[in-house]
Write an enzyme that holds these catalytic residues in place. Structure first.
Site, PDB file in Angstrom:
ATOM      1  N   HIS A 514       0.831  -1.210   0.000  1.00  0.00           N
ATOM      2  CA  HIS A 514       0.000   0.000   0.000  1.00  0.00           C
ATOM      3  C   HIS A 514       0.865   1.259   0.000  1.00  0.00           C
ATOM      4  CE1 HIS A 514      -3.661   2.352   1.294  1.00  0.00           C
ATOM      5  NE2 HIS A 514      -2.702   3.161   1.733  1.00  0.00           N
ATOM      6  N   GLU A 515       1.791   1.322   0.934  1.00  0.00           N
ATOM      7  CA  GLU A 515       2.593   2.547   1.060  1.00  0.00           C
ATOM      8  C   GLU A 515       3.514   2.760  -0.139  1.00  0.00           C
ATOM      9  OE1 GLU A 515       1.837   4.775   3.033  1.00  0.00           O
ATOM     10  OE2 GLU A 515       0.489   3.559   4.255  1.00  0.00           O
ATOM     11  N   HIS A 518       1.652   4.604  -2.740  1.00  0.00           N
ATOM     12  CA  HIS A 518       1.774   6.056  -2.567  1.00  0.00           C
ATOM     13  C   HIS A 518       3.144   6.524  -3.053  1.00  0.00           C
ATOM     14  CE1 HIS A 518      -1.894   6.896  -0.433  1.00  0.00           C
ATOM     15  NE2 HIS A 518      -1.619   6.094   0.572  1.00  0.00           N
ATOM     16  N   HIS A 521       3.334   6.752  -6.703  1.00  0.00           N
ATOM     17  CA  HIS A 521       2.525   7.891  -7.140  1.00  0.00           C
ATOM     18  C   HIS A 521       3.365   9.168  -7.107  1.00  0.00           C
ATOM     19  CE1 HIS A 521      -1.776   9.842  -6.864  1.00  0.00           C
ATOM     20  NE2 HIS A 521      -1.188  10.049  -8.023  1.00  0.00           N
TER      21      HIS A 521
END
Length: 727
Positions: A514-515, A518, A521
């Protein structure tokens, strides 16, 4: 959360990612003359060798942590604010007619020292806090808020922005420039640029108080969480924990001055991971109550802060022309208005509650099967849910952990998957200084060998680090400024005892994916303007790219590459892998309900009008949960107000719903990718081009439709969570 120059100076990172903060969280005016005087004074007293005063000479301006000291921050902030206001004053009073270049682009280029100092300071305040940093954070809060008010409430500056906005069609700008102009105009208006002089003074006062209180709330929470750690005298009480976990608790107690005892730290959610294993019911209750009742007594009672912050936000919203803070916050988001959020959450309540009650019935049956004569309480849920899971799937959580050794998960799981999907690879950079020995630095290379970014991995729990997991940036990407990103991922994985490997739960595995979602991104960002780069998107879009990456962790071909026994080196057995897959959605009713309950509390708190007074926080919470039909005693909200850092102390006020909203996008997108062949470079490149590289250079839904060909539906979300929509 990603902060552009417009907001980076005022709020430390919140939630699990960097995202844009509202520009209205700036407070009290500071004039250019006052700041010039501050700058002159600080220049005379500061160390000429202050490393923050110039851009770092390390690759991509990565901070030189070997040279940065706490005493460097305050003079750098003071000089940075002074320089920034002088630059802004020059833009506002420019005799030339306003143009995109001399106004908007000029603002994008301004405030370099303040941005650099803020990014380093607030990142360290969240990851490696100490008394000096906390004291400076409190001192800076009203000053920084005042600094931003002096910009966004500058009549001459807004007149230039407004004139450009009014003629934006005639200016015939490229799409990204037009988008930037619209973002600037909206930010100024939301910050109060159209208010009268008297109204602006009222707003400044509210902003100053708001900034001080959010800082106090966050610092109280950091102190509370440390103070409520549970000390256990007798090892026998820890029955159910692994020897490794007991050893870690013993070491934690010794480090805290409780030699010969055992210390259980409290994480930042109501639910505590250790409750899954602990057999001693009294100790489980003690741990749960320490978590659930934090911030409700003594000098660190956060309830008065919650009451006042909610009121301040409602008053600010009214001043700016909105009925409540939730309505104000949702402007320029994908949801657009509170009703959309409440409708989305309410539509899922029946299915979620039905699944949760079925899970509770199984748990109660297990309690009775084992001879218990009590009704399941919150501190019982995780312990007996694990027994139900073992009974249903013959799956032992500790056995599973033995196949998830941290370094293999990172290198052969996380980095392997991103290589397959995007062709990228990470190389360690031990030559780059880090801010803590547990942190590792990497350089990210593209499929063609081109260097893209610097990435810091800060995965382990420690004193001085706030709870949770998040991504942030030390340097943001910008074509205009010729900057490449310097990004950090932060988590709180309990480190293995000295000399032993760190074994992680499957939840931690998915959070690592998940991280990095980010992180990518931010690191794949390919836009011109810094204010539109990377994760500078709306709250209800920013969690989409991160949640999207989670599901790769459970893909059989990925698991087979990283899930090896930490002792024997044997791959995870096919039958155990099958059990992990089958159990993936176990307890999902509970997981979803505790999240939704917190999201609904957040919306209800921020739907209060300006003339409403929050008399009793606990009673309000109970009434809100009952109103929405989610008041199951055994399943409390993931956060209560007194430790709801996302909502009360951070940037997710009236925005905690964003995780679910973004998950709708993520589930829909992942299902689409699977239909197109799954883990392939073709799919990764298409997703990267249309989602990860675009930042906020166009409206989020436009980016999604470019990628997907249509707007998302909720079908994939319900399937992802294993929640049937029918009875």
């Amino acid at each position: 959360m990603r902060k552009s120059l417009l907001a980076v100076a005022i709020v430390a990172m919140t939630a699990c990612s960097e995202s844009p903060e509202s520009v209205v969280d700036k407070e009290k005016q500071v004039t250019a003359e006052e700041n010039a005087q501050v700058t002159a004074e600080s220049s005379a007293t500061s160390n000429e060798n202050n490393p923050l005063l110039k851009a770092s000479t390390l690759q991509y301006q990565a901070p030189d942590f070997s040279k940065i000291k706490d005493e460097h921050f305050e003079p750098a902030f003071e000089q940075g604010m002074g320089e920034h206001l002088q630059e802004i004053e020059a833009i506002a009073t420019n005799a030339d007619k306003a143009s995109f270049a001399n106004t908007i682009v000029a603002m994008e280029k301004s405030g370099a020292l303040l941005t650099r100092t803020s990014r380093v300071f607030f990142n360290l305040s969240g990851t490696d806090s100490n008394e000096a940093r906390r004291a400076l954070q409190s001192k800076l809060a009203p000053k920084l808020a005042a600094h931003w008010d002096s910009i966004y409430l500058n009549d001459d500056l807004f007149a230039r922005v407004s004139s450009l906005y009014d003629q934006r069609v005639a200016l015939e700008m490229d799409p990204e420039s037009e988008r930037l102009l619209e973002v600037y105009y909206d930010n100024f208006v939301k910050a109060g640029a159209k208010l009268s002089a008297d109204e602006k003074e009222t707003l400044r006062a509210l902003n100053e108080e708001h900034s001080s209180l959010t800082t106090k709330f966050s610092q109280n929470l950091l102190k509370i969480t440390k103070e409520i750690a549970v000390v256990v005298d007798d090892k026998a009480e820890l029955e159910g924990l692994s020897e490794s976990a007991i050893k870690a608790a013993s070491q934690a107690a010794a480090d805290a001055g409780h030699e010969g005892k055992y210390l259980i730290n409290i994480t930042n959610t109501t639910r505590q991971p250790v409750l899954t294993s602990l057999k001693n019911r009294e100790l489980r209750q003690r741990i749960w109550e320490a978590s659930a009742n934090r911030g409700t007594s003594g000098e660190l009672d956060n309830r008065p802060i919650v009451q006042r912050l909610v009121q301040i936000r409602a008053q600010k919203a009214k001043l700016l022309g909105y009925d409540n803070w939730a309505e104000y916050q949702l402007v320029n988001t994908m949801a657009e208005k509170p009703e959309s959020v409440l409708n989305m959450l309410s539509s899922m309540v029946p299915a979620v509650v039905r699944n949760t009650k079925a899970e509770q019935a199984d748990i109660q049956a297990m309690i009775e099967h084992e001879g218990g004569d009590f009704e399941a309480q919150p501190w019982d849920w995780a312990y007996y849910a694990e027994k139900v899971r073992q009974d249903k799937y013959d799956l032992n959580e500790q056995e599973v952990r033995e196949y998830f050794e941290f370094n293999r998960v990172l290198n052969d799981g996380l980095f392997y998957t991103m290589n397959r999907l995007y062709g990228i690879h990470f190389e360690e950079r031990p030559d780059l200084p880090v801010y803590h020995p547990d942190v590792k630095a990497y350089e990210l290379f593209d499929h063609d060998g081109k260097s893209l970014a610097i990435f810091y991995a800060d995965y382990f729990a420690r004193d001085g680090k706030r709870g949770g997991a998040w991504m942030s940036s030390f340097v943001g990407q910008s074509g205009l400024l010729k900057q490449k990103p310097v990004v950090v991922n932060v988590m709180n994985i309990p480190k293995g005892p000295e000399g032993e490997p760190t074994l992680v739960s499957y939840d931690h595995v998915t959070t690592m994916f998940h991280e990095l979602g980010h992180g990518l991104h931010g690191m794949f960002s390919n836009v011109r303007y810094p204010s539109l780069a990377g994760t500078s998107v709306s709250r209800d879009f920013v969690e989409f790219p991160s949640t999207f990456e989670e599901d790769w962790a459970g893909l059989p071909e990925v698991l087979e590459n990283y899930a090896y026994h930490y002792k024997t080196g044997e791959p995870i057995p096919a039958e155990l892998l099958e059990k992990v897959q089958k159990a993936k959605n176990f307890n999902m009713g509970f997981d979803t309900l505790e999240y939704m309950s917190a999201a609904l509390l957040d919306m209800e708190l921020h739907a209060l009008p300006a003339d409403a007074e929050l008399q009793d926080v606990e009673k309000f919470e109970a009434a809100a949960l009952k109103k929405h039909g989610v008041d199951l005693a055994a399943v409390p909200p993931r956060y209560k107000s007194t430790y709801f850092a996302h909502s009360i102390g951070g940037g997710y006020s009236a925005g905690y719903y964003a995780y679910m909203w973004s998950e709708i996008l993520a589930a829909d997108a992942f299902a689409y990718i699977r239909e197109r062949g799954g883990l392939t470079r073709k799919n990764g490149d298409w997703y990267r081009k249309n989602i990860l590289e675009t930042g906020n250079s166009r409206p989020p839904m436009e980016s999604y439709v470019k990628f997907r060909g249509q707007e998302p539906t909720t079908e994939a979300l319900l399937e992802r969570r294993g929640l049937n929509s029918e009875g």
